[in-house]
Design a protein around this motif. Structure first.
Motif, PDB file in Angstrom:
ATOM      1  N   TYR A 331       0.817  -1.236   0.000  1.00 50.17           N
ATOM      2  CA  TYR A 331       0.000   0.000   0.000  1.00 50.17           C
ATOM      3  C   TYR A 331       0.843   1.275   0.000  1.00 50.17           C
ATOM      4  N   SER A 332       2.091   1.175  -0.349  1.00 46.85           N
ATOM      5  CA  SER A 332       2.980   2.362  -0.310  1.00 46.85           C
ATOM      6  C   SER A 332       2.485   3.482  -1.234  1.00 46.85           C
ATOM      7  N   TYR A 333       2.050   3.147  -2.442  1.00 47.07           N
ATOM      8  CA  TYR A 333       1.620   4.170  -3.410  1.00 47.07           C
ATOM      9  C   TYR A 333       0.397   4.924  -2.888  1.00 47.07           C
ATOM     10  N   ALA A 334      -0.575   4.154  -2.338  1.00 50.12           N
ATOM     11  CA  ALA A 334      -1.793   4.778  -1.810  1.00 50.12           C
ATOM     12  C   ALA A 334      -1.480   5.661  -0.611  1.00 50.12           C
ATOM     13  N   VAL A 335      -0.587   5.196   0.261  1.00 51.99           N
ATOM     14  CA  VAL A 335      -0.224   5.997   1.444  1.00 51.99           C
ATOM     15  C   VAL A 335       0.458   7.292   1.003  1.00 51.99           C
ATOM     16  N   MET A 336       1.345   7.210  -0.016  1.00 51.07           N
ATOM     17  CA  MET A 336       2.027   8.420  -0.475  1.00 51.07           C
ATOM     18  C   MET A 336       1.012   9.459  -0.983  1.00 51.07           C
ATOM     19  N   TRP A 337       0.019   8.995  -1.756  1.00 54.12           N
ATOM     20  CA  TRP A 337      -1.009   9.907  -2.257  1.00 54.12           C
ATOM     21  C   TRP A 337      -1.832  10.493  -1.117  1.00 54.12           C
ATOM     22  N   ALA A 338      -2.137   9.641  -0.130  1.00 53.61           N
ATOM     23  CA  ALA A 338      -2.927  10.114   1.011  1.00 53.61           C
ATOM     24  C   ALA A 338      -2.172  11.199   1.782  1.00 53.61           C
ATOM     25  N   VAL A 339      -0.866  10.976   1.990  1.00 53.16           N
ATOM     26  CA  VAL A 339      -0.053  11.964   2.705  1.00 53.16           C
ATOM     27  C   VAL A 339      -0.010  13.290   1.919  1.00 53.16           C
ATOM     28  N   MET A 340       0.160  13.199   0.610  1.00 50.38           N
ATOM     29  CA  MET A 340       0.234  14.426  -0.196  1.00 50.38           C
ATOM     30  C   MET A 340      -1.095  15.178  -0.182  1.00 50.38           C
ATOM     31  N   ILE A 341      -2.218  14.449  -0.244  1.00 50.36           N
ATOM     32  CA  ILE A 341      -3.534  15.102  -0.224  1.00 50.36           C
ATOM     33  C   ILE A 341      -3.778  15.780   1.119  1.00 50.36           C
ATOM     34  N   VAL A 342      -3.390  15.112   2.203  1.00 49.10           N
ATOM     35  CA  VAL A 342      -3.554  15.714   3.534  1.00 49.10           C
ATOM     36  C   VAL A 342      -2.720  16.980   3.657  1.00 49.10           C
ATOM     37  N   ILE A 343      -1.487  16.932   3.148  1.00 45.66           N
ATOM     38  CA  ILE A 343      -0.622  18.126   3.210  1.00 45.66           C
ATOM     39  C   ILE A 343      -1.254  19.291   2.439  1.00 45.66           C
ATOM     40  N   VAL A 344      -1.766  19.008   1.221  1.00 43.69           N
ATOM     41  CA  VAL A 344      -2.411  20.056   0.421  1.00 43.69           C
ATOM     42  C   VAL A 344      -3.614  20.629   1.148  1.00 43.69           C
ATOM     43  N   ALA A 345      -4.442  19.763   1.730  1.00 43.91           N
ATOM     44  CA  ALA A 345      -5.641  20.215   2.437  1.00 43.91           C
ATOM     45  C   ALA A 345      -5.267  21.084   3.630  1.00 43.91           C
ATOM     46  N   LEU A 346      -4.254  20.662   4.408  1.00 44.08           N
ATOM     47  CA  LEU A 346      -3.825  21.451   5.567  1.00 44.08           C
ATOM     48  C   LEU A 346      -3.292  22.820   5.143  1.00 44.08           C
ATOM     49  N   MET A 347      -2.554  22.851   4.047  1.00 44.54           N
ATOM     50  CA  MET A 347      -2.003  24.128   3.582  1.00 44.54           C
ATOM     51  C   MET A 347      -3.121  25.060   3.106  1.00 44.54           C
ATOM     52  N   LEU A 348      -4.093  24.525   2.365  1.00 42.34           N
ATOM     53  CA  LEU A 348      -5.217  25.344   1.924  1.00 42.34           C
ATOM     54  C   LEU A 348      -6.011  25.883   3.104  1.00 42.34           C
ATOM     55  N   TRP A 349      -6.203  25.013   4.125  1.00 38.56           N
ATOM     56  CA  TRP A 349      -6.915  25.460   5.338  1.00 38.56           C
ATOM     57  C   TRP A 349      -6.141  26.583   6.032  1.00 38.56           C
ATOM     58  N   TYR A 350      -4.835  26.442   6.100  1.00 37.28           N
ATOM     59  CA  TYR A 350      -4.002  27.461   6.748  1.00 37.28           C
ATOM     60  C   TYR A 350      -4.043  28.786   5.974  1.00 37.28           C
ATOM     61  N   PHE A 351      -3.959  28.707   4.640  1.00 33.03           N
ATOM     62  CA  PHE A 351      -4.017  29.927   3.825  1.00 33.03           C
ATOM     63  C   PHE A 351      -5.365  30.626   3.969  1.00 33.03           C
ATOM     64  N   LYS A 352      -6.409  29.831   4.030  1.00 39.10           N
ATOM     65  CA  LYS A 352      -7.759  30.399   4.206  1.00 39.10           C
ATOM     66  C   LYS A 352      -7.905  31.084   5.547  1.00 39.10           C
ATOM     67  N   ARG A 353      -7.347  30.474   6.580  1.00 34.71           N
ATOM     68  CA  ARG A 353      -7.422  31.034   7.925  1.00 34.71           C
ATOM     69  C   ARG A 353      -6.673  32.356   8.000  1.00 34.71           C
ATOM     70  N   LYS A 354      -5.546  32.438   7.295  1.00 39.89           N
ATOM     71  CA  LYS A 354      -4.747  33.665   7.268  1.00 39.89           C
ATOM     72  C   LYS A 354      -5.275  34.702   6.272  1.00 39.89           C
ATOM     73  N   LYS A 355      -6.367  34.336   5.575  1.00 42.13           N
ATOM     74  CA  LYS A 355      -6.982  35.207   4.564  1.00 42.13           C
ATOM     75  C   LYS A 355      -6.022  35.541   3.431  1.00 42.13           C
ATOM     76  N   TRP A 356      -5.196  34.576   3.092  1.00 39.86           N
ATOM     77  CA  TRP A 356      -4.306  34.731   1.942  1.00 39.86           C
ATOM     78  C   TRP A 356      -4.968  34.214   0.662  1.00 39.86           C
ATOM     79  N   TRP A 357      -6.057  33.527   0.812  1.00 36.73           N
ATOM     80  CA  TRP A 357      -6.715  32.880  -0.312  1.00 36.73           C
ATOM     81  C   TRP A 357      -8.102  33.482  -0.518  1.00 36.73           C
TER      82      TRP A 357
END
Length: 357
Positions: A331-357
Motif C-alpha cells: 500500500y505504499s503508493y496509496a499511502v504516499m497519495w494520502a499523505v500528499m492530499i492531507v498536506i495540500v488540504a492542511l495548507m489550503l486550510w491554513y491559507f484560508k485562515r490567514k486570509k491569503w486565499w
C-alpha cells in the motif's frame, strides 16, 4: 512637427520686424470683408484691394474689417501703411504660433489669442490664431482661414443691437473675445464629459487589461494639456488688457473686460479640475492593473508553495535506491497519495485562515 512649439530652422535669426509668414497656409487667396455700422444702419461689403479701404479712414461711423489669410506679405505691408500699424505688430500677426498676448502701440492695441474647434470625428481639437488690431473707430480682425466663429457677433450687429452699434469698437473687440472664450468653456465641458465617461468605464471594469481605456485616457491627457496651455496664456492676456491705460478701451467698457477675465478664469479652473480627475483616473487604472497582477502572482505563489512538499515527497520516492522505507510495501503508493492530499488540504486550510486565499 511638435504640437506645442513649431519653430522652423529657416526662421531662426529673423528680424522681429520681418514680414515673413511663419505658419501653414490654409487658404490660397486672402479675402477681406468690411462691415460699417452706426446706430441707424449696417452695411457689409467684400473688399478686393487695400486701396478700397482708404475712404474708411475718414469715416465717422464704426468699421470692422475681417481678413482671412495671413500669408500675403505685400498686402500686410499695405494694410500697415494704411492704418499706421507698426511692423513688429504685423510680424506678430503673420506668426500663427505666437503666444497669446496684448500690446499697446501708438494709436491702438494689438491682441492675439487662439481659437479652438472640437471635431467629433476623430475626437480632436484644431487650433487657429486670431489677431485683433483695435484703433480709434476701426477694428481689424485677422484669421488664418474663413469660418463661422464670429457669425453670432455679425448677427447681433444685423439685428439692430443698440449696444453693439453705439458702444464703440472696443465693445466689438470684447464681443469677439467673448465668443472665443465661450468656446473655451464649451470645449472644456466636452473634454470633461469624455473624462467622466472614462471614469465610469473604469468603475465598470472587470479587472482585465483594457488597453483601449488607457489609450483614450492618454489621448484626453494630451488634448487637455495642449488646450490648457493656451487657455492659461489667454487668461494672462485678458488680465493685461484690464491693466492697459490705452484710450482705445473706454472706461465704461472696462466692466465687460472684467467679465471676460472671469469667464476665462472659469475655463482655466474647470480645466484644472478635469486635469486632476484625469490624473487620478490614470493612477486608479495603474493601481487596478497592479492589484490584478498581485492577485495573479498570489495565486501562482500559493500553487507553488503547495507543490513544494508534494514534489519533495515524489522526488524522494523517485530516487534509484533499492532500500527505501515501505518501498516494497503493498500500500505504499496509496499511502504516499494520502499523505500528499492531507498536506495540500492542511495548507489550503491554513491559507484560508490567514486570509491569503
Amino acid at each position: 512637427m511638435a504640437r506645442y512649439t513649431r519653430k522652423r530652422e529657416e526662421e531662426i535669426g529673423l528680424s522681429p520686424n520681418a514680414l515673413v509668414f511663419r505658419g501653414v497656409k490654409k487658404v490660397e487667396q486672402v479675402s477681406m470683408q468690411l462691415i460699417d455700422y452706426s446706430q441707424d444702419e449696417v452695411t457689409r461689403q467684400d473688399i478686393h484691394t487695400v486701396a478700397d479701404l482708404l475712404p474708411m479712414k475718414d469715416t465717422r461711423q464704426f468699421a470692422w474689417l475681417n481678413i482671412n489669410g495671413l500669408h500675403d506679405a505685400t498686402m500686410m505691408e499695405c494694410i500697415g501703411q494704411t492704418f499706421n500699424i507698426p511692423l513688429n505688430v504685423l510680424s506678430d500677426i503673420m506668426n500663427p504660433e505666437i503666444r497669446p498676448k496684448s500690446e499697446e502701440f501708438e494709436g491702438g492695441i494689438f491682441i492675439t489669442l487662439k481659437s479652438f474647434r472640437y471635431h467629433k470625428r476623430g475626437n480632436r481639437l484644431s487650433i487657429d490664431n486670431i489677431s485683433l488690431v483695435l484703433l480709434h473707430n476701426t477694428l481689424i480682425s485677422f484669421q488664418e482661414e474663413p469660418g463661422t466663429l464670429f457669425d453670432p457677433v455679425r448677427e447681433r450687429l444685423r439685428k439692430s443691437s443698440r449696444k453693439m452699434r453705439t458702444e464703440g469698437c472696443d465693445y466689438l473687440a470684447f464681443a469677439l473675445l467673448d465668443v472665443i472664450i465661450d468656446h473655451y468653456i464649451y470645449i472644456a465641458g466636452i473634454l470633461g464629459e469624455k473624462i467622466e465617461q472614462l471614469e465610469d468605464q473604469l468603475y465598470d471594469w472587470d479587472g482585465n487589461a483594457n488597453r483601449e481605456l488607457l489609450q483614450q485616457s492618454n489621448h484626453c491627457k494630451h488634448e487637455l494639456s495642449f488646450f490648457r496651455k493656451h487657455v492659461r496664456a489667454a487668461r494672462e492676456m485678458v488680465a493685461g488688457l484690464l491693466k492697459s491705460e490705452s484710450d482705445s478701451i473706454h472706461a465704461k467698457n472696462k466692466l465687460h473686460f472684467r467679465e471676460l477675465l472671469n469667464n476665462v478664469k472659469e475655463a482655466d479652473d474647470v480645466l484644472d479640475t478635469y486635469r486632476e480627475m484625469l490624473y487620478d483616473l490614470m493612477n486608479m487604472y495603474h493601481t487596478s492593473v497592479g492589484e490584478r497582477l498581485n492577485d495573479i502572482m498570489k495565486v501562482l505563489a500559493i500553487i507553488s508553495v503547495i507543490f513544494i512538499p508534494i514534489t519533495f515527497i515524489a522526488g524522494v520516492y523517485g530516487t534509484n535506491f533499492d532500500y527505501l522505507p515501505e518501498l516494497h510495501w503493498r500500500y505504499s503508493y496509496a499511502v504516499m497519495w494520502a499523505v500528499m492530499i492531507v498536506i495540500v488540504a492542511l495548507m489550503l486550510w491554513y491559507f484560508k485562515r490567514k486570509k491569503w486565499w
